[in-house]
Design an enzyme around this catalytic site. Structure first.
Site, PDB file in Angstrom:
ATOM      1  N   LYS A 206       0.704  -1.316   0.061  1.00 30.37           N
ATOM      2  CA  LYS A 206       0.477  -0.239   0.128  1.00 30.37           C
ATOM      3  C   LYS A 206       1.040   0.973   0.072  1.00 30.37           C
ATOM      4  CE  LYS A 206      -3.548   2.325   2.288  1.00 30.37           C
ATOM      5  NZ  LYS A 206      -3.830   2.888   3.737  1.00 30.37           N
ATOM      6  N   GLU A 212      10.757  -4.461   3.782  1.00 29.43           N
ATOM      7  CA  GLU A 212      10.497  -6.107   3.361  1.00 29.43           C
ATOM      8  C   GLU A 212      10.480  -6.209   1.793  1.00 29.43           C
ATOM      9  OE1 GLU A 212       9.494  -4.923   6.026  1.00 29.43           O
ATOM     10  OE2 GLU A 212       9.365  -6.308   7.398  1.00 29.43           O
ATOM     11  N   GLY A 267      -4.490  -0.962   6.344  1.00 29.48           N
ATOM     12  CA  GLY A 267      -3.212  -2.731   5.425  1.00 29.48           C
ATOM     13  C   GLY A 267      -3.870  -4.288   5.835  1.00 29.48           C
ATOM     14  N   ARG A 268      -4.581  -4.272   7.429  1.00 28.98           N
ATOM     15  CA  ARG A 268      -5.404  -6.075   7.410  1.00 28.98           C
ATOM     16  C   ARG A 268      -6.719  -5.475   6.924  1.00 28.98           C
ATOM     17  NH1 ARG A 268      -3.078  -2.662  11.838  1.00 28.98           N
ATOM     18  NH2 ARG A 268      -5.144  -0.640  12.427  1.00 28.98           N
ATOM     19  N   GLU A 353      -3.742  -5.905  16.058  1.00 26.26           N
ATOM     20  CA  GLU A 353      -3.040  -4.803  15.379  1.00 26.26           C
ATOM     21  C   GLU A 353      -4.431  -3.413  15.424  1.00 26.26           C
ATOM     22  OE1 GLU A 353      -1.085  -3.607  11.572  1.00 26.26           O
ATOM     23  OE2 GLU A 353       0.498  -4.282  11.450  1.00 26.26           O
ATOM     24  N   HIS A 384      -3.522 -32.368  20.879  1.00 23.27           N
ATOM     25  CA  HIS A 384      -2.478 -33.136  21.257  1.00 23.27           C
ATOM     26  C   HIS A 384      -1.246 -31.947  22.130  1.00 23.27           C
ATOM     27  CE1 HIS A 384      -4.608 -36.387  20.286  1.00 23.27           C
ATOM     28  NE2 HIS A 384      -4.884 -35.795  19.098  1.00 23.27           N
ATOM     29  N   LYS A 512      10.098  -0.534  12.250  1.00 20.79           N
ATOM     30  CA  LYS A 512      10.345   0.199  11.393  1.00 20.79           C
ATOM     31  C   LYS A 512      11.607   1.222  11.027  1.00 20.79           C
ATOM     32  CE  LYS A 512       6.408  -0.855   9.382  1.00 20.79           C
ATOM     33  NZ  LYS A 512       5.120  -0.611   8.008  1.00 20.79           N
TER      34      LYS A 512
HETATM   35  O1  F6P Z   1       4.410  -3.743   9.557  1.00 17.01           O
HETATM   36  C1  F6P Z   1       3.138  -3.070   9.842  1.00 17.01           C
HETATM   37  C2  F6P Z   1       1.686  -2.489   9.057  1.00 17.01           C
HETATM   38  O2  F6P Z   1       2.200  -1.426   8.292  1.00 17.01           O
HETATM   39  C3  F6P Z   1       0.631  -3.678   8.307  1.00 17.01           C
HETATM   40  O3  F6P Z   1      -0.645  -2.345   9.023  1.00 17.01           O
HETATM   41  C4  F6P Z   1       0.183  -3.946   7.035  1.00 17.01           C
HETATM   42  O4  F6P Z   1      -0.741  -4.031   6.720  1.00 17.01           O
HETATM   43  C5  F6P Z   1       2.059  -4.020   6.233  1.00 17.01           C
HETATM   44  O5  F6P Z   1       3.210  -3.257   6.912  1.00 17.01           O
HETATM   45  C6  F6P Z   1       2.480  -3.720   5.018  1.00 17.01           C
HETATM   46  O6  F6P Z   1       2.133  -2.748   4.460  1.00 17.01           O
HETATM   47  P1  F6P Z   1       2.469  -1.940   3.063  1.00 17.01           P
HETATM   48  O7  F6P Z   1       0.795  -2.581   2.552  1.00 17.01           O
HETATM   49  O8  F6P Z   1       2.268  -0.764   2.732  1.00 17.01           O
HETATM   50  O9  F6P Z   1       3.919  -2.763   2.385  1.00 17.01           O
END
Ligand code: F6P
Length: 548
Positions: A206, A212, A267-268, A353, A384, A512
């Site tokens: 987003k 990453e 995002g979530r 979150e 188990h 971050k």
């Molecule tokens: O690290 C948390 C977060 O901000 C989430 O809320 C989000 O889904 C994720 O990182 C990924 O963010 P992006 O879509 O901006 O790469």
């Protein structure tokens, strides 16, 4: 409005909790054969038996009164109407617009967002078709056979877990692989299996600034070029989903290959947007649309059903009951369906979150517990291992058992065993086993009295442990969409009652920033005194171990 804990409804619930804590559910069931018939609700193909909860009708009424008094209905309408309810980021919260099939407009800042939403859905549909039909070809003329979807958090969990949950609906045309972690092992392993000529990279971010995802995409690009692709071939093999179109084009993604999303999609909560492109590619557009339709049906239910029949509201207030009046620290999710094994991880991000917060929307310190720890895994495996603690550990861990009544391509015996374990666990948690019953069993086995007493203490199960049993006919796209939307709205209702902003996530930001500073330290770009002695020592050890 009074503060939450000073409200009359809260006080009533505190008094009721004192009474209920003296009661055992097994006596309620023994004394009222209608309990299960009266404590259930059903909508959008989802049936919830909530009779195995430590609630009476009085408790439920008081919980619903609390939801009303805290303005759940007004906040809900504000969300659906596009009001700026995410007040720390100044944003509307409109994942519901992404699955709005009502034909009505949804306004943000005086503009209807629906034309853009529908145009993006059409773009997803057309792109999916071009990949599945083989019309979209790689640079050497091969049809695309593999999709590598790169993203993390909300830009990963939704697509990964929904495609996994709907495995019986996966299309043969392409295989989708997911990469999230910056740990190079993963992307290296995935790319090692790919032929760059028939592989498409879908980069989902987003913000287009997540370390990453950017690094994994750079690695994929590097791989593509090293395998023989040229810069000008990238357009045929790389697409992106982002609300930051400028950053995506600067990164080198062709503008026509960018699927837009908007800052009013959290995002979530984004699997319903173009972040769901890998879902459409994996399952076909019709099945992706089926997911959205199920979520839309749940939205309509959430907006219109009375509290007593409203699935998200019921789950939310029960969660409040245990978190705030019974000291429950966690909530366990137990899907009894292998394909749905990812649901605990999905709801974990959604819930933790969103509601892992310590100040109210107005910035005041919160003096009560908010979001619980969400955890769990598929049944029967958990029986188990960790179920022991739920049965006999201290404290209350409310559980959601989830089971499809029918499953595809399976021997009936397996499914009957799965169901019997699911129901049996909920029953065992509720009724437990008394000391006397354990003692009698041991007597039947001929043990002497001292041994009976000694062992009966260990075997006693207190019971009175709450759970919901959530059933659905089968896990098709519609039902899964409804199920996920149900949990979204549960989290929303709890956030309203706790008076917090469920739609920001400032807690993840510091990590971050510091992560990037440490990286600069490792790469030798930062003065040593920037770090505390522990962090500096760790950096030194890492550098030493990696010295050329
Ligand atoms: O690290 C948390 C977060 O901000 C989430 O809320 C989000 O889904 C994720 O990182 C990924 O963010 P992006 O879509 O901006 O790469």
């Amino acid at each position: 409005m009074t503060t939450l804990t000073e409200s009359a409804q809260w006080q009533t619930l505190e008094s009721l909790a004192q009474l209920v804590k003296k009661e055992h559910m097994r006596n309620w069931f023994a004394g009222d054969e209608n309990r299960a018939a009266e404590m259930n609700a059903e909508a959008c193909g989802i049936y919830i038996d909530f009779s195995k909860n430590r609630v009476t009708k009085d408790v439920l009424k008081a919980l619903f009164d609390l939801a009303d008094e805290r303005g759940v209905a007004q906040h809900r309408d504000a969300m659906f109407n596009g009001d700026i309810i995410n007040n720390t980021e100044g944003r509307a919260v409109l994942h519901t617009a992404l699955r709005n099939f009502s034909g009505q407009s949804v306004m943000v800042d005086g503009e209807d967002v629906m034309p853009e939403v529908l145009a993006t859905l059409e773009k997803i549909e057309a792109f999916t078709h071009s990949i599945h039909s083989g019309e979209h070809k790689g640079y050497t003329g091969k049809a695309i056979k593999h999709i590598v979807a790169i993203g993390i958090g909300g830009s990963f969990l939704g697509p990964k877990i929904m495609t996994e949950a709907l495995k019986p609906y996966q299309q043969d045309a392409v295989k989708v692989h997911f990469v999230a972690n910056v740990d190079g092992c993963h992307i290296t392993d995935v790319l090692a299996e790919m032929d760059h000529e028939d592989t498409l990279i879908v980069m989902s971010s987003k913000s287009f600034s997540t370390q990453e995802t950017l690094q994994n995409t750079l690695t994929a690009k590097d791989w593509f070029l090293k395998q023989g692709g040229k810069q000008e071939d990238i357009a045929k093999h790389f697409v992106a989903v982002s609300s930051n179109v400028k950053a995506a084009t600067e990164f080198g993604i062709a503008e026509e290959n960018i699927f837009p999303m908007w800052d009013w999609v959290g995002g979530r909560y984004s699997l319903w947007s173009a972040i769901g492109l890998p879902i459409s590619l994996c399952l076909g557009f019709a099945n992706f649309k089926g997911l959205l339709e199920g979520a839309f049906a749940m939205d309509e239910h959430f907006k219109s059903a009375p509290n007593e029949q409203n699935l998200p509201v019921i789950l939310a207030v029960l969660g409040i009951w245990y978190r705030n009046f019974f000291g429950a620290q966690s909530h366990v999710m137990l899907p009894y369906y292998h394909y749905l094994r990812g649901l605990p991880a999905y709801v974990q991000q959604l819930d933790m979150e969103s509601n892992g917060k310590m100040v109210t929307q107005d910035g005041d310190a919160i003096g009560y517990e908010t979001g619980p720890i969400i955890w769990g895994s598929e049944g029967t495996n958990g029986q188990h291992s960790f179920h022991q603690l739920i049965h006999q550990g201290h404290g209350v861990i409310p559980a959601d058992f989830l089971l499809p009544l029918n499953v595809p391509n399976q021997d009936d015996t397996h499914h009957a065993m799965l169901a019997s374990n699911c129901f049996g666990q909920a029953q065992a948690l509720m009724q437990g086993k008394s000391f006397d019953d354990c003692y009698a069993d041991l007597a039947d086995k001929g043990l002497d009295e001292a041994e009976r007493k000694r062992l009966a203490q260990h075997k006693t199960m207190p019971g009175n442990k709450p759970s919901n049993t959530i059933l659905f006919e089968k896990l098709d796209p519609f039902t899964l969409g409804a199920l996920v939307a149900m949990y979204e709205h549960k989290v929303f209702v709890q956030g309203v009652i706790w008076q917090l902003n469920s739609f920001d996530q400032w807690g993840v930001e510091l990590g971050k920033v510091l992560g990037n500073q440490v990286l600069a330290g490792i790469q030798g770009n930062t003065e040593a005194e920037t770090f505390d002695s522990s962090t500096q020592d760790l950096i030194n050890r890492f550098k030493q171990a990696n010295a050329p």
